[in-house]
Design a protein around this motif. Structure first.
Motif, short mmCIF file in Angstrom:
data_model
loop_
_atom_site.label_atom_id
_atom_site.label_comp_id
_atom_site.label_asym_id
_atom_site.label_seq_id
_atom_site.Cartn_x
_atom_site.Cartn_y
_atom_site.Cartn_z
N GLU A 892 0.85 -1.18 0.00
CA GLU A 892 0.00 0.00 0.00
C GLU A 892 0.89 1.23 0.00
OE1 GLU A 892 -2.51 -0.19 3.35
OE2 GLU A 892 -3.44 -2.10 2.79
N LYS A 893 0.49 2.26 -0.74
CA LYS A 893 1.29 3.47 -0.82
C LYS A 893 0.48 4.68 -0.37
CE LYS A 893 2.04 2.90 -5.14
NZ LYS A 893 2.50 3.08 -6.53
N HIS A 894 0.99 5.38 0.61
CA HIS A 894 0.39 6.65 1.03
C HIS A 894 1.47 7.70 0.79
CE1 HIS A 894 -2.89 4.41 2.93
NE2 HIS A 894 -1.94 3.55 3.28
N THR A 895 1.29 8.49 -0.23
CA THR A 895 2.43 9.24 -0.75
C THR A 895 2.28 10.74 -0.62
OG1 THR A 895 1.55 9.51 -2.97
CG2 THR A 895 2.66 7.44 -2.49
N ALA A 896 3.44 11.37 -0.59
CA ALA A 896 3.60 12.79 -0.92
C ALA A 896 4.20 12.79 -2.32
CB ALA A 896 4.52 13.46 0.09
N PRO A 897 4.37 13.94 -2.93
CA PRO A 897 4.88 13.92 -4.31
C PRO A 897 6.19 13.17 -4.50
CG PRO A 897 4.00 16.07 -3.77
CD PRO A 897 3.97 15.28 -2.50
N MET A 898 7.12 13.27 -3.53
CA MET A 898 8.43 12.66 -3.73
C MET A 898 8.76 11.61 -2.67
SD MET A 898 9.41 14.07 -6.48
CE MET A 898 11.12 13.57 -6.55
N SER A 899 7.82 11.25 -1.80
CA SER A 899 8.11 10.26 -0.78
C SER A 899 6.87 9.41 -0.51
CB SER A 899 8.57 10.93 0.52
OG SER A 899 7.55 11.75 1.05
N ALA A 900 7.10 8.26 0.13
CA ALA A 900 6.00 7.34 0.37
C ALA A 900 6.32 6.46 1.55
CB ALA A 900 5.74 6.49 -0.88
N LEU A 907 5.33 -4.44 7.54
CA LEU A 907 6.23 -3.39 7.98
C LEU A 907 5.94 -2.11 7.21
CD1 LEU A 907 9.60 -5.37 8.05
CD2 LEU A 907 8.16 -4.79 10.00
N VAL A 908 6.16 -0.98 7.85
CA VAL A 908 6.06 0.31 7.18
C VAL A 908 7.46 0.72 6.76
CG1 VAL A 908 5.37 2.71 7.38
CG2 VAL A 908 4.07 0.93 8.57
N VAL A 909 7.67 0.81 5.45
CA VAL A 909 9.01 1.04 4.92
C VAL A 909 9.03 2.38 4.18
CG1 VAL A 909 10.83 0.13 3.43
CG2 VAL A 909 9.31 -1.45 4.65
N PRO A 910 9.89 3.31 4.57
CA PRO A 910 9.96 4.59 3.87
C PRO A 910 10.55 4.42 2.47
CG PRO A 910 11.70 4.44 5.51
CD PRO A 910 10.81 3.24 5.73
N ALA A 911 10.05 5.21 1.54
CA ALA A 911 10.54 5.13 0.16
C ALA A 911 10.57 6.53 -0.43
CB ALA A 911 9.66 4.21 -0.68
N SER A 912 11.37 6.69 -1.46
CA SER A 912 11.46 7.98 -2.15
C SER A 912 11.31 7.75 -3.65
CB SER A 912 12.80 8.66 -1.85
OG SER A 912 13.87 7.82 -2.25
N ARG A 913 10.82 8.77 -4.33
CA ARG A 913 10.62 8.66 -5.76
C ARG A 913 11.96 8.70 -6.48
NH1 ARG A 913 7.65 12.91 -9.74
NH2 ARG A 913 7.59 11.61 -11.60
N ASP A 914 12.14 7.77 -7.42
CA ASP A 914 13.39 7.69 -8.17
C ASP A 914 13.08 7.15 -9.55
OD1 ASP A 914 16.16 7.60 -8.80
OD2 ASP A 914 16.62 7.23 -6.70
N THR A 915 14.13 6.93 -10.33
CA THR A 915 13.96 6.36 -11.67
C THR A 915 14.89 5.17 -11.84
OG1 THR A 915 15.63 7.81 -12.62
CG2 THR A 915 13.35 8.59 -12.67
#
Length: 950
Positions: A892-900, A907-915
């Motif tokens: 499941e993704k609960h996002t801001a424009p550049m983070s999630a 587990l809740v795992v932090p992520a960032s937008r990338d390519t």
């Protein structure tokens, strides 16, 4: 700074309270079940034991229910002979893992921390069979932390049984308290018993034991009232001892094979006892005054009462002179034994210590016996008991070792027992190993006489001499030659099966019994199916890890006997294995990230002097402690025979401990989470991982240094905030290459735009490792892949296996299925289309459909460079492997424009937008993805996903 460190250790060991204590004067007494500011609400110990190999996982969950941050101290005790293989802290969904490093690297971080004025320290609280691990972390108000520590060991058979001892001391009544031990033995369980203080005082009803032919389950789940009916909220403090043995219907032993590695357990039964010739060499110098000499006399009197009449024995006492009771060995008749007891009763302490001359006279006594009894096939041993360094005659330790080794000439076995902590244990250990024996420390406690008797019982009944184990179709063997096999013990040999060819694997054991030379032969005949059964019960790659465990242990022993280049080479081999398998050893240390930013160092201890068995804790104390101390944990060598536990660690409460400069509210309260778990003496393997975690869920890192004066080895655990990354340990001279994997993301909940449709993670890999990419055990489907060399993209080869039905291997030029071979240039070829399996390929795509699984292997070209890339998708939730384990995990993704925040496997795992370049598509487009740390989900070291062959 050192005296302050020692002072702080004394405070640590002298403290008598084991429950959480505030830094202010408020009382902490509470009735069972009452919530505290710091509440240990869950405390689990799970031990899986299969085929003697034990894996124990200690999990403690703590909630800070206060309105301010609190410091929590996690403390456990574990067996000296065990290797820690994982430690992690989970706070607010973020996981801080241990990573194994060289000791020099960790020591450098430790020194840096001290130079910056951070608190730093070393702890090596060494008991008889236990060592201590502890660390602390500051928990924010109304937050939780989960500690998890895993260690592995091979249970050693002693006097006809294996022992697993778990000591629990959570320091408070715990709502969710559970100890669970699962045992699986393919040979069948002969008996299993449980005892210990935990099940006393009306708690026996909380113990549930179920034993079947090959499996046993022991569960201890005491209620809140049972945990501590009369001690307020202090909680349990006791142990649970499990002892068992296996059926042994065949003298040839038991061979087990899994994933290309084998283990051979050899413990023959029904053999006649071999008479022995034993010389007791007893130190009676002045340092043995008082209780030591009394306990020695007591033990010898008991031992003399147990010597069989067919044995021959001699007694030598020594100080600065040597006093043989008789000049020659005598038979153990009633008259001689009676006279020997009279001699023993008259042993008195006096004089200095001449170890060299006493040992040489003992060897001469055995030489004379051999000359007068040339036809007698007997076991000849010397048992030395001393409590100090040589102070008379030859005092140079190396010269004594040389003299004794030359005198014995591989004819006899020497056992060295070091009484107390004044003795130079390393000197005794090396001298024993050079002469095919072992060293043991006898602790100067009230049961020292029983310790001596216990050791003698282990060597009292020899059954085989000159044992040689020979194998075909194998490589990388552990030790295969042994001087004696004693009744109630076991010989264990591991190795790699060449090309995984089970039909070529045979075992032959040659040895001498009382009357003749014998040969035992074993094959895999009935064991092939067993290998598949074992995989259902035992954690991933257990035999491979057992092989690594034994190899490292034996390499460390050999290092004591080698010098120069040979020693360096042996050290390199041991270090490489320890790093690969994430073992905390005397050559490695664990680096763990902490949210506060402090560094911590923990050294695995040697069996040293009493002062070394204490601690050097907190490099600066004046003015209070500016940050939580760094800890060093130092496991030692196996403890003395017959010993079970010695709890050394106690909570430390000091008005200046706890807060860091500038950190508000960190001073509130310090809770001491205690647990001791040690499976008895030297150790074996263990069963399945919990269903909610992958089988390879272990991860730790370690480091290594040599003592500059004595060339001894230590190890450390370092905690460093800048080190959350997925790395495979590798030589620092070669830069690892990064692979970015992409996976489909299953989405739910509101999302902001733009949104990537895939998640991705990076791996830093060294060399050309082979990874298990995906495995579906029930379906017997396994996919593996070999990474290309440094600086290159993708995979050079990928292998697909479905049980014994078929095996496909793919490289950049050909596709091989069984005996058939296809070229990538053959377009639109249908390879298989039957039995629910469909395989098709074009010039750049191999497409396989099987049940609900889709597997694609793409052949990419960039310039003149060709490489493979896998794309695996499916709906099953039982995949494991580098890619497979995440296939069934809902994201499941609960996002801001550049983070999630990604919700993966609970587990809740932090992520960032990338390519990333999507190599799952032939056109190789660049796509958006949510980049997360793979280790934060896997929580394991990548070496557990590596295989020796495709």
């Amino acid at each position: 700074m050192l005296p302050h460190a020692v002072l702080l250790l004394c405070l640590l060991l002298a403290s008598t309270s084991a429950s959480p204590v505030r830094r202010d004067t408020e009382s902490t007494q509470a009735s069972p079940g009452k919530k505290k500011d710091l509440d240990i609400y869950s405390f689990h110990i799970k031990s899986a034991v299969s085929s003697r190999y034990a894996m124990t996982v200690i999990t403690s969950r703590v909630a800070n229910r206060a309105n301010k941050s609190q410091e929590v101290l996690f403390h456990v005790e574990l067996p000296k002979n065990a290797f820690i293989s994982k430690f992690s802290m989970n706070m607010d969904g973020r996981v801080y893992d241990g990573v194994v490093k060289k000791k020099e690297e960790a020591q450098s971080q430790y020194t840096e921390a001290v130079s910056r004025g951070q608190s730093a320290g070393l702890i090596s609280a060494v008991g008889r069979t236990l060592e201590e691990f502890q660390t602390s972390v500051t928990v924010a108000a109304h937050s939780k932390v989960t500690f998890e520590l895993t260690y592995e060991e091979l249970l050693k058979r002693r006097l006809g049984q294996y022992e697993l001892l778990i000591k629990a001391r959570p320091t408070q009544v715990v709502k969710d308290f559970k100890i669970e031990v699962r045992v699986f033995e393919q040979q069948g369980i002969a008996f299993l018993k449980t005892q210990g203080s935990l099940i006393a005082e009306g708690r026996s009803s909380a113990l549930n034991t179920t034993v079947s032919e090959k499996e046993a389950l022991v569960q201890f789940t005491p209620s809140l009232e049972q945990q501590c009916p009369s001690c307020g909220d202090a909680g349990l403090n006791g142990d649970l001892l499990l002892t068992y043995d296996v059926n042994r219907p065949q003298s040839k032993g038991e061979i087990q094979v899994s994933r290309g590695y084998f283990v051979h357990y050899f413990a023959p039964t029904g053999l006649p006892r071999i008479p022995k010739n034993v010389v007791f060499i007893i130190d009676q110098s002045g340092s043995m005054h008082g209780r030591k000499i009394e306990q020695t006399r007591e033990a010898l009197l008991k031992i003399l009462g147990d010597i069989p009449e067919e044995d021959h024995f001699g007694l030598i006492t020594f100080d600065n002179q040597v006093f043989p009771w008789k000049t020659d060995l005598v038979p153990a008749t009633s008259d001689y034994l009676s006279a020997a007891r009279t001699f023993v009763k008259g042993i008195m302490d006096r004089g200095s210590t001449d170890i060299n001359e006493a040992l040489l006279q003992g060897v001469q006594m055995l030489n004379r016996f051999k000359e007068t009894h040339p036809q007698k096939d007997t076991a000849s041993i010397l048992i030395l008991l001393t409590d100090g360094d040589p102070t008379s005659g030859v005092t140079n330790l190396k010269q004594i070792q040389t003299n004794v080794k030359e005198a014995i000439g591989k004819k006899y076995t020497l056992y060295c027992l070091g009484f107390g902590f004044d003795v130079n244990y390393e000197f005794l250990e090396k001298m024993a190993l050079e002469n095919e024996g072992v060293a043991r420390r006898i602790y100067s406690d009230s049961d020292a006489a029983l310790q001596l008797q216990g050791f003698y019982e282990e060597v009292a009944t020899p059954l085989l001499l000159n044992i040689r184990l020979n194998y075909t179709g194998v490589s990388n063997l552990t030790q295969t030659q042994f001087a004696q096999y004693y009744n109630g013990s076991e010989i264990v040999v591991c190795g790699l099966v060449t090309d995984n060819d089970l039909e070529a694997l045979t075992a032959e054991v040659k040895a001498n019994t009382k009357d003749e030379a014998v040969v035992f032969r074993a094959t895999l005949e009935d064991q092939k199916a067993m290998s598949e059964i074992m995989d259902l019960y035992i954690f991933e790659m257990y035999i491979q890890r057992l092989w690594a465990y034994l190899t490292v242990q034996q390499h460390l022993e050999k290092m004591l006997l080698l010098t120069g280049d040979e020693k360096s080479h042996m050290k390199e081999q041991a270090l490489a294995l320890a790093l690969k398998y994430s073992f905390v050893t005397p050559l490695t240390s664990m680096v763990v990230t902490k949210p506060e930013g402090e560094q911590q160092v923990a050294h695995k201890p040697k069996e040293g002097k009493e002062g070394q068995g204490g601690s050097v804790l907190n490099q600066r104390i004046s003015g209070g402690l500016s940050s939580p101390p760094m800890f060093v944990v130092q496991p030692g060598l196996p403890g003395p025979i017959g010993s079970h536990h010695a709890y050394l660690g106690r909570p430390l409460h000091h008005p200046g401990l706890g807060s860091r400069p500038g950190q508000k509210g960190s001073s509130g309260q310090r809770v001491f989470i205690g647990l001791s778990a040690h499976p008895g003496l030297p150790a074996p393997p263990g069963p399945p991982a919990p269903p909610d975690r992958p089988d390879y869920d272990y991860g730790v890192s370690f480091m290594v240094t040599d003592d500059s004066t004595e060339d001894t080895l230590q190890a450390a655990i370092v905690m460093d905030t800048d080190d959350i990354r997925d790395t495979v340990p590798a030589p620092t001279v070669v830069s690892p290459q990064k692979f970015r994997f992409l996976l489909p993301a299953l989405s739910s909940g509101p999302l902001t735009s733009p949104r990537p449709e895939i998640i991705c993670f990076d791996l830093d890999v060294q060399g050309e490792p082979i990874f298990r990419l995906m495995e579906d055990r029930p379906a017997e489907l396994v996919i593996t892949g070999q990474v290309r060399g440094t600086g290159q993209k993708g995979f050079s080869a990928i292998s697909l296996r479905m049980g014994q039905a078929w095996h496909m291997q793919v490289n950049t030029t050909t596709i091989t299925l069984g005996t058939d071979q296809y070229s990538w240039t053959h377009k639109n070829s249908a390879i298989v289309d039957k039995d629910s399996v469909w395989i098709h390929h074009t010039d750049r795509l191999l497409d396989m459909r099987w049940a609900e699984v889709s597997i694609k292997i793409l052949l990419h070209q960039e310039g003149g460079d060709y490489f493979l890339w896998p794309d695996i998708t499916g709906s099953t939730k039982i995949f494991t492997g580098l890619i497979g384990w995440l296939q069934g995990g809902h994201v499941e993704k609960h996002t801001a424009p550049m983070s999630a925040d990604l919700h993966i496997q609970g587990l809740v795992v932090p992520a960032s937008r990338d390519t990333a370049v999507d190599y799952r598509i032939l056109s190789m487009p660049t796509v958006d993805c949510w980049l997360f740390q793979y280790r934060s989900v896997l929580q394991g070291n990548l070496s557990h996903l590596m295989l020796p062959t495709l």
